[in-house]
Design a protein around this motif. Structure first.
Motif, PDB file in Angstrom:
ATOM      1  N   ILE A 182      -5.286  73.384  71.734  1.00  0.00           N
ATOM      2  CA  ILE A 182      -6.639  73.393  71.171  1.00  0.00           C
ATOM      3  C   ILE A 182      -7.499  72.342  71.866  1.00  0.00           C
ATOM      4  CG2 ILE A 182      -7.965  72.845  69.082  1.00  0.00           C
ATOM      5  CD1 ILE A 182      -5.601  74.198  67.511  1.00  0.00           C
ATOM      6  N   MET A 183      -6.938  71.162  72.120  1.00  0.00           N
ATOM      7  CA  MET A 183      -7.687  70.123  72.812  1.00  0.00           C
ATOM      8  C   MET A 183      -8.046  70.575  74.235  1.00  0.00           C
ATOM      9  SD  MET A 183      -9.042  67.148  72.429  1.00  0.00           S
ATOM     10  CE  MET A 183      -8.159  66.460  71.025  1.00  0.00           C
ATOM     11  N   ALA A 184      -7.100  71.221  74.914  1.00  0.00           N
ATOM     12  CA  ALA A 184      -7.378  71.717  76.260  1.00  0.00           C
ATOM     13  C   ALA A 184      -8.500  72.754  76.236  1.00  0.00           C
ATOM     14  CB  ALA A 184      -6.110  72.310  76.868  1.00  0.00           C
ATOM     15  N   ALA A 185      -8.494  73.623  75.227  1.00  0.00           N
ATOM     16  CA  ALA A 185      -9.563  74.616  75.108  1.00  0.00           C
ATOM     17  C   ALA A 185     -10.903  73.928  74.877  1.00  0.00           C
ATOM     18  CB  ALA A 185      -9.252  75.578  73.973  1.00  0.00           C
TER      19      ALA A 185
ATOM     20  N   ASN B 143       2.450  74.925  74.800  1.00  0.00           N
ATOM     21  CA  ASN B 143       2.829  75.636  73.575  1.00  0.00           C
ATOM     22  C   ASN B 143       2.560  74.843  72.306  1.00  0.00           C
ATOM     23  OD1 ASN B 143       4.006  78.128  74.694  1.00  0.00           O
ATOM     24  ND2 ASN B 143       5.488  76.731  75.633  1.00  0.00           N
ATOM     25  N   ASP B 144       2.098  73.616  72.432  1.00  0.00           N
ATOM     26  CA  ASP B 144       1.800  72.788  71.261  1.00  0.00           C
ATOM     27  C   ASP B 144       0.390  73.101  70.771  1.00  0.00           C
ATOM     28  OD1 ASP B 144       2.418  70.255  69.560  1.00  0.00           O
ATOM     29  OD2 ASP B 144       0.404  69.924  70.385  1.00  0.00           O
ATOM     30  N   PRO B 145       0.216  73.433  69.489  1.00  0.00           N
ATOM     31  CA  PRO B 145      -1.128  73.801  69.008  1.00  0.00           C
ATOM     32  C   PRO B 145      -2.173  72.723  69.253  1.00  0.00           C
ATOM     33  CG  PRO B 145       0.532  74.408  67.385  1.00  0.00           C
ATOM     34  CD  PRO B 145       1.240  73.607  68.437  1.00  0.00           C
TER      35      PRO B 145
ATOM     36  N   GLY C 194       1.081  80.302  75.366  1.00  0.00           N
ATOM     37  CA  GLY C 194       0.722  79.372  74.316  1.00  0.00           C
ATOM     38  C   GLY C 194      -0.297  79.894  73.327  1.00  0.00           C
ATOM     39  N   PRO C 195      -0.586  79.101  72.300  1.00  0.00           N
ATOM     40  CA  PRO C 195      -1.458  79.561  71.208  1.00  0.00           C
ATOM     41  C   PRO C 195      -2.898  79.834  71.632  1.00  0.00           C
ATOM     42  CG  PRO C 195      -0.917  77.234  70.953  1.00  0.00           C
ATOM     43  CD  PRO C 195      -0.024  77.762  72.026  1.00  0.00           C
TER      44      PRO C 195
ATOM     45  N   ARG D 136      -4.097  85.137  66.958  1.00  0.00           N
ATOM     46  CA  ARG D 136      -4.177  85.198  65.505  1.00  0.00           C
ATOM     47  C   ARG D 136      -3.758  83.870  64.890  1.00  0.00           C
ATOM     48  NH1 ARG D 136      -7.854  88.030  64.663  1.00  0.00           N
ATOM     49  NH2 ARG D 136      -7.043  89.969  65.457  1.00  0.00           N
ATOM     50  N   MET D 137      -4.389  82.809  65.443  1.00  0.00           N
ATOM     51  CA  MET D 137      -4.191  81.430  64.982  1.00  0.00           C
ATOM     52  C   MET D 137      -2.726  80.996  65.060  1.00  0.00           C
ATOM     53  SD  MET D 137      -7.005  80.876  61.956  1.00  0.00           S
ATOM     54  CE  MET D 137      -8.762  80.821  62.373  1.00  0.00           C
ATOM     55  N   GLY D 138      -2.049  81.472  66.103  1.00  0.00           N
ATOM     56  CA  GLY D 138      -0.694  81.006  66.362  1.00  0.00           C
ATOM     57  C   GLY D 138       0.403  81.925  65.888  1.00  0.00           C
ATOM     58  N   ARG D 139       0.073  83.090  65.374  1.00  0.00           N
ATOM     59  CA  ARG D 139       1.110  84.015  64.914  1.00  0.00           C
ATOM     60  C   ARG D 139       1.856  84.663  66.082  1.00  0.00           C
ATOM     61  NH1 ARG D 139      -2.424  83.954  60.759  1.00  0.00           N
ATOM     62  NH2 ARG D 139      -1.519  84.064  58.664  1.00  0.00           N
ATOM     63  N   ILE D 140       1.165  84.855  67.199  1.00  0.00           N
ATOM     64  CA  ILE D 140       1.758  85.570  68.322  1.00  0.00           C
ATOM     65  C   ILE D 140       2.377  84.581  69.297  1.00  0.00           C
ATOM     66  CG2 ILE D 140       1.278  86.997  70.344  1.00  0.00           C
ATOM     67  CD1 ILE D 140      -0.894  88.362  68.717  1.00  0.00           C
ATOM     68  N   ARG D 141       3.635  84.808  69.633  1.00  0.00           N
ATOM     69  CA  ARG D 141       4.306  84.084  70.708  1.00  0.00           C
ATOM     70  C   ARG D 141       4.622  85.089  71.798  1.00  0.00           C
ATOM     71  NH1 ARG D 141       7.144  79.492  68.631  1.00  0.00           N
ATOM     72  NH2 ARG D 141       5.663  78.398  67.257  1.00  0.00           N
ATOM     73  N   GLY D 142       4.048  84.889  72.968  1.00  0.00           N
ATOM     74  CA  GLY D 142       4.304  85.820  74.057  1.00  0.00           C
ATOM     75  C   GLY D 142       3.530  85.414  75.287  1.00  0.00           C
TER      76      GLY D 142
END
Length: 301
Positions: A221-224, A215-217, A196-197, A182-188
């Motif tokens: 995102i770059m890795a994705a 864990n860095d957005p 991570g996000p 959810r665009m970084g709302r969930i940490r788990g």
């Protein structure tokens, strides 16, 4: 509506990113999250009305009119404001409800909407149907923390940078981010160990993360973007998404969100405001920012 949402919060509250992820955060857990005994033992509160109150919950107003009002509020309102949050949640829960119900009802509401609003709701209903078909309601609440995510203005440059450097369309990165956490709302951490996000297994992130922080957005995102590009993006987005999560339903849902963001700039703001909803066996639970300190709330959607 701002007061209503504040009051509600005060009362209480997929296979893999190549091999495992935390779950479909906002709507339904795609993969079972890890759970804690404390969350499992928490009493489930009685349902309360959806946070979108006043005219949005007025049954005397046709549902299509209320949806149009909600989408207009999101498009014209101040990002992060109470009214916009309530309006986005109303659209979100309505799309879920229509996805679960008879197709005739959904078609009736869609037919009463204007062209742009119809496209938005149709995409969200289609995605919700796919995601809800991937899982069953869970017996325990998840062992997650729900946090305030980076703002839309902070995230958009991260998506666009990844697009420039990898070729993966930013809307698809945002859609994956939406479905995964959810665009970084969930940490788990998922039961498979995804983190991570963007919910990478550490071994997969080591392959695509270029030495960054899982864990860095920005790094995630770059890795994705790199991983999707390595598997066919942007030419074959369906194949790239299937490599990210081996599920045709996941591919369909992420694609629906991404293509809607391509059609409508307002869709990105709408999706950023969507909240973390969780399919518990007792009903749909809203996990507010601050959960588990802020208790989950069973909502009537």
């Amino acid at each position: 509506m701002r007061t209503r949402l504040a009051a509600l919060t005060a009362i209480t509250a997929l296979s893999a990113l190549v091999a495992g992820c935390g779950g479909e955060p906002l709507s339904d857990p795609v993969r079972s999250p890890s759970t804690s005994s404390s969350s499992a033992a928490s009493p489930v509160p009685s349902p309360v009305p959806s946070p979108a109150a006043t005219s949005l919950d007025d049954p005397s107003v046709p549902l299509a009119e209320r949806l149009a009002q909600a989408l207009a509020t999101v498009a014209s309102g101040e990002s992060g404001s109470g009214d916009v949050r309530d309006a986005a949640l109303f659209e979100q829960t309505t799309a879920r409800s229509l996805a679960r119900g008879p197709r005739g009802k959904a078609d009736e509401v869609l037919g009463a909407l204007g062209r742009a609003d119809r496209a938005q709701l149709r995409s969200d209903i289609a995605a919700a149907r796919e995601l809800m078909a991937m899982t069953d309601p869970q017996p325990k609440l998840p062992d997650w923390r729900i946090v305030t995510p980076p703002t839309p203005g902070e995230l958009r440059p991260l998506y666009r940078r990844a697009q420039r450097e990898t070729g993966t369309p930013w809307e698809y990165l945002a859609a994956v981010h939406l479905v995964e956490t959810r665009m970084g709302r969930i940490r788990g951490t998922s039961t498979a160990g995804a983190q991570g996000p963007m919910q990478f297994l550490p071994s997969t992130f080591a392959q695509y993360g270029a030495g960054g922080d899982i864990n860095d957005p920005g790094d995630a995102i770059m890795a994705a973007g790199r991983m999707l590009a390595n598997n066919g993006a942007p030419r074959d987005m369906a194949g790239a998404l299937w490599a990210y999560n081996h599920s045709d339903r996941y591919v369909a849902a992420v694609s629906a969100y991404a293509e809607q963001m391509r059609r409508s700039p307002a869709a990105y703001d709408l999706y950023w405001h969507w909240q973390v909803l969780y399919r518990h066996q007792s009903g749909t639970m809203l996990l507010p920012e601050g959960y588990p300190g802020e208790k989950a709330v069973r909502i009537a959607d």
